[in-house]
Design a protein around this motif. Structure first.
Motif, PDB file in Angstrom:
ATOM      1  N   SER A   3       0.886  -1.163   0.081  1.00  0.00           N
ATOM      2  CA  SER A   3      -0.015  -0.201  -0.121  1.00  0.00           C
ATOM      3  C   SER A   3       0.894   1.286   0.034  1.00  0.00           C
ATOM      4  CB  SER A   3      -0.918   0.214   1.160  1.00  0.00           C
ATOM      5  OG  SER A   3      -1.618   1.224   1.313  1.00  0.00           O
ATOM      6  N   PRO A   4       0.896   2.125  -1.259  1.00  0.00           N
ATOM      7  CA  PRO A   4       1.730   3.210  -1.103  1.00  0.00           C
ATOM      8  C   PRO A   4       1.216   4.388  -0.125  1.00  0.00           C
ATOM      9  CG  PRO A   4       0.820   2.589  -3.380  1.00  0.00           C
ATOM     10  CD  PRO A   4       0.305   1.557  -2.286  1.00  0.00           C
ATOM     11  N   ASP A   5       0.145   3.871   0.534  1.00  0.00           N
ATOM     12  CA  ASP A   5      -0.324   4.897   1.580  1.00  0.00           C
ATOM     13  C   ASP A   5       0.578   5.184   2.851  1.00  0.00           C
ATOM     14  OD1 ASP A   5      -2.756   5.267   0.501  1.00  0.00           O
ATOM     15  OD2 ASP A   5      -3.835   3.830   1.788  1.00  0.00           O
ATOM     16  N   TRP A   6       1.627   4.224   2.841  1.00  0.00           N
ATOM     17  CA  TRP A   6       2.728   4.447   3.738  1.00  0.00           C
ATOM     18  C   TRP A   6       3.601   5.364   3.459  1.00  0.00           C
ATOM     19  CZ3 TRP A   6       3.594   1.798   8.457  1.00  0.00           C
ATOM     20  CH2 TRP A   6       2.585   0.681   8.857  1.00  0.00           C
ATOM     21  N   ILE A   7       3.855   5.711   2.266  1.00  0.00           N
ATOM     22  CA  ILE A   7       4.609   6.891   1.736  1.00  0.00           C
ATOM     23  C   ILE A   7       4.425   8.148   2.548  1.00  0.00           C
ATOM     24  CG2 ILE A   7       5.263   8.351  -0.097  1.00  0.00           C
ATOM     25  CD1 ILE A   7       6.467   5.693  -0.397  1.00  0.00           C
ATOM     26  N   GLY A   8       3.386   8.528   2.830  1.00  0.00           N
ATOM     27  CA  GLY A   8       3.116   9.850   3.321  1.00  0.00           C
ATOM     28  C   GLY A   8       3.681   9.719   4.911  1.00  0.00           C
ATOM     29  N   GLU A   9       3.543   8.381   5.627  1.00  0.00           N
ATOM     30  CA  GLU A   9       4.023   8.555   6.866  1.00  0.00           C
ATOM     31  C   GLU A   9       5.760   8.400   6.877  1.00  0.00           C
ATOM     32  OE1 GLU A   9       1.936   5.857   9.544  1.00  0.00           O
ATOM     33  OE2 GLU A   9       0.323   5.782   7.811  1.00  0.00           O
ATOM     34  N   ILE A  10       6.140   7.984   5.988  1.00  0.00           N
ATOM     35  CA  ILE A  10       7.536   7.646   5.828  1.00  0.00           C
ATOM     36  C   ILE A  10       8.332   9.144   5.504  1.00  0.00           C
ATOM     37  CG2 ILE A  10       9.306   6.769   4.251  1.00  0.00           C
ATOM     38  CD1 ILE A  10       7.852   4.239   3.904  1.00  0.00           C
ATOM     39  N   PHE A  11       7.650   9.742   4.619  1.00  0.00           N
ATOM     40  CA  PHE A  11       8.025  11.306   4.291  1.00  0.00           C
ATOM     41  C   PHE A  11       7.807  12.033   5.539  1.00  0.00           C
ATOM     42  CE2 PHE A  11       7.139  11.381  -0.271  1.00  0.00           C
ATOM     43  CZ  PHE A  11       8.138  10.392  -0.826  1.00  0.00           C
ATOM     44  N   GLU A  12       6.906  11.869   6.465  1.00  0.00           N
ATOM     45  CA  GLU A  12       6.876  12.806   7.835  1.00  0.00           C
ATOM     46  C   GLU A  12       8.194  12.419   8.627  1.00  0.00           C
ATOM     47  OE1 GLU A  12       4.313  13.084  11.837  1.00  0.00           O
ATOM     48  OE2 GLU A  12       3.341  12.179  10.029  1.00  0.00           O
ATOM     49  N   VAL A  13       8.595  11.192   8.760  1.00  0.00           N
ATOM     50  CA  VAL A  13       9.869  10.784   9.531  1.00  0.00           C
ATOM     51  C   VAL A  13      11.164  11.183   8.529  1.00  0.00           C
ATOM     52  CG1 VAL A  13      11.111   8.817  10.287  1.00  0.00           C
ATOM     53  CG2 VAL A  13       8.706   8.584  10.327  1.00  0.00           C
ATOM     54  N   ARG A  14      11.050  11.376   7.457  1.00  0.00           N
ATOM     55  CA  ARG A  14      12.180  11.778   6.498  1.00  0.00           C
ATOM     56  C   ARG A  14      12.324  13.247   6.797  1.00  0.00           C
ATOM     57  NH1 ARG A  14      11.417  14.103   1.229  1.00  0.00           N
ATOM     58  NH2 ARG A  14      13.617  13.868   0.172  1.00  0.00           N
ATOM     59  N   ARG A  15      11.292  13.859   6.851  1.00  0.00           N
ATOM     60  CA  ARG A  15      11.518  15.470   7.265  1.00  0.00           C
ATOM     61  C   ARG A  15      12.295  15.623   8.507  1.00  0.00           C
ATOM     62  NH1 ARG A  15       6.378  15.693   5.675  1.00  0.00           N
ATOM     63  NH2 ARG A  15       5.613  16.217   7.636  1.00  0.00           N
ATOM     64  N   SER A  16      11.690  14.949   9.647  1.00  0.00           N
ATOM     65  CA  SER A  16      12.298  15.333  10.892  1.00  0.00           C
ATOM     66  C   SER A  16      13.811  14.610  11.108  1.00  0.00           C
ATOM     67  CB  SER A  16      11.395  14.724  11.946  1.00  0.00           C
ATOM     68  OG  SER A  16      11.252  13.377  11.852  1.00  0.00           O
ATOM     69  N   ILE A  17      13.837  13.365  10.498  1.00  0.00           N
ATOM     70  CA  ILE A  17      15.102  12.965  10.744  1.00  0.00           C
ATOM     71  C   ILE A  17      16.231  13.649   9.738  1.00  0.00           C
ATOM     72  CG2 ILE A  17      16.543  10.836  10.318  1.00  0.00           C
ATOM     73  CD1 ILE A  17      14.869  10.608  12.764  1.00  0.00           C
ATOM     74  N   GLY A  18      15.581  13.912   8.556  1.00  0.00           N
ATOM     75  CA  GLY A  18      16.704  14.501   7.570  1.00  0.00           C
ATOM     76  C   GLY A  18      17.226  15.937   8.190  1.00  0.00           C
ATOM     77  N   ALA A  19      16.310  16.648   8.741  1.00  0.00           N
ATOM     78  CA  ALA A  19      16.530  18.011   9.185  1.00  0.00           C
ATOM     79  C   ALA A  19      17.540  17.788  10.450  1.00  0.00           C
ATOM     80  CB  ALA A  19      15.394  18.728   9.709  1.00  0.00           C
ATOM     81  N   LEU A  20      17.434  16.818  11.571  1.00  0.00           N
ATOM     82  CA  LEU A  20      18.374  16.564  12.479  1.00  0.00           C
ATOM     83  C   LEU A  20      19.488  16.134  12.156  1.00  0.00           C
ATOM     84  CD1 LEU A  20      18.443  16.395  15.479  1.00  0.00           C
ATOM     85  CD2 LEU A  20      17.589  14.078  15.612  1.00  0.00           C
ATOM     86  N   ILE A  21      19.653  15.293  11.236  1.00  0.00           N
ATOM     87  CA  ILE A  21      20.753  14.678  10.344  1.00  0.00           C
ATOM     88  C   ILE A  21      21.779  16.212  10.104  1.00  0.00           C
ATOM     89  CG2 ILE A  21      21.809  13.423   8.609  1.00  0.00           C
ATOM     90  CD1 ILE A  21      19.881  11.263   9.195  1.00  0.00           C
ATOM     91  N   ALA A  22      21.064  16.599   9.247  1.00  0.00           N
ATOM     92  CA  ALA A  22      21.861  18.063   8.665  1.00  0.00           C
ATOM     93  C   ALA A  22      22.465  19.069   9.719  1.00  0.00           C
ATOM     94  CB  ALA A  22      20.931  18.805   7.676  1.00  0.00           C
ATOM     95  N   GLU A  23      21.439  18.935  10.860  1.00  0.00           N
ATOM     96  CA  GLU A  23      22.125  20.042  12.069  1.00  0.00           C
ATOM     97  C   GLU A  23      23.369  19.082  12.712  1.00  0.00           C
ATOM     98  OE1 GLU A  23      20.027  22.062  15.479  1.00  0.00           O
ATOM     99  OE2 GLU A  23      19.531  20.034  15.267  1.00  0.00           O
ATOM    100  N   ARG A  24      23.113  18.000  12.963  1.00  0.00           N
ATOM    101  CA  ARG A  24      24.407  17.139  13.622  1.00  0.00           C
ATOM    102  C   ARG A  24      25.401  17.243  12.656  1.00  0.00           C
ATOM    103  NH1 ARG A  24      21.512  18.056  17.066  1.00  0.00           N
ATOM    104  NH2 ARG A  24      20.472  16.253  18.766  1.00  0.00           N
TER     105      ARG A  24
END
Length: 228
Positions: free
Chosen positions: A91-112
């Motif tokens: 189910s591609p419906d999972w993509i939206g939830e994956i992107f939500e995590v991607r945004r928060s983790i990706g921003a934190l990774i860039a900061e670190r």
């Protein structure tokens, strides 16, 4: 050119069982019917059924208890992120939830990464960013972009961030071709990503976080439009 592998009866049965589980025909926590009954229902041998069971146990969807039976695992409550590629295929419906995590983790990774990257890692990031600009075709640009994000994760010095980054990318591999929108123009892809690398290279943690949030939000919007 190598011949494509043929789908075996075990492959077909595994797929059928997996879909039946994910669709709720075999609910989480329930025991599957006895092996003989289930094998007859699917029109296969018990040996074939056992092979398919073994794969689904390894995938985290089933658990077998000797003398008791085979039960559907509560994967949504007990499963790990390794299930995500399978769930996205279902189910591609999972993509939206994956992107939500991607945004928060990706921003934190860039900061670190901005606070911890070595001179060598900053140089590597610049080289990988340039590879985004010079790549030809959507898929090569997308892969070059992924290489930058993997390098950002490594630059944090935290191996868990590396594993999380790999997990998130692996999660949408099943639909990656539909997410190529942000990468069809190498110059545009480079322009979107450059502020992240520049902020990390400058050691500016807050700027890196803001740049990553902007980048991830923009690319997510384009990718979701492609899926739609």
């Amino acid at each position: 050119m190598e011949a494509l592998p043929r789908e075996t009866i075990v492959d077909v049965l595994e797929s059928r069982l997996r879909e039946d589980i994910l669709d709720g025909r075999h609910p989480a926590g329930s025991y599957l019917p006895p092996e003989r009954q289930l094998a007859d229902g699917y029109g296969v041998t018990r040996t074939t059924l056992k092979h398919a069971f073994g794969r689904l146990v390894q995938a985290g969807l089933l658990e077998t208890r000797h003398g008791v039976g085979t039960r559907v695992r509560d994967y949504a409550r007990l499963g790990g992120a390794d299930l995500l590629p399978m769930l996205v295929r279902h189910s591609p419906d999972w993509i939206g939830e994956i992107f939500e995590v991607r945004r928060s983790i990706g921003a934190l990774i860039a900061e670190r990464a901005a606070g911890r990257a070595t001179a060598k890692q900053r140089a590597e990031l610049r080289e990988l960013l340039e590879a985004v600009r010079t790549a030809e075709g959507g898929d090569p640009v997308q892969l070059a972009d992924i290489d930058v994000h993997r390098a950002l994760a490594r630059a944090t010095g935290n191996r868990v961030y590396v594993l999380l980054t790999n997990t998130l990318f692996n999660a949408y591999v099943p639909v990656r071709a539909a997410l190529v929108g942000p990468f069809t123009d190498p110059q545009a892809a480079h322009r979107r990503l450059a502020p992240v690398v520049e902020a990390v290279a400058a050691g500016d943690e807050s700027a890196a976080r803001r740049a990553a949030e902007a980048y991830l939000t923009a690319t997510e919007r384009i990718m979701l439009e492609g899926l739609a």
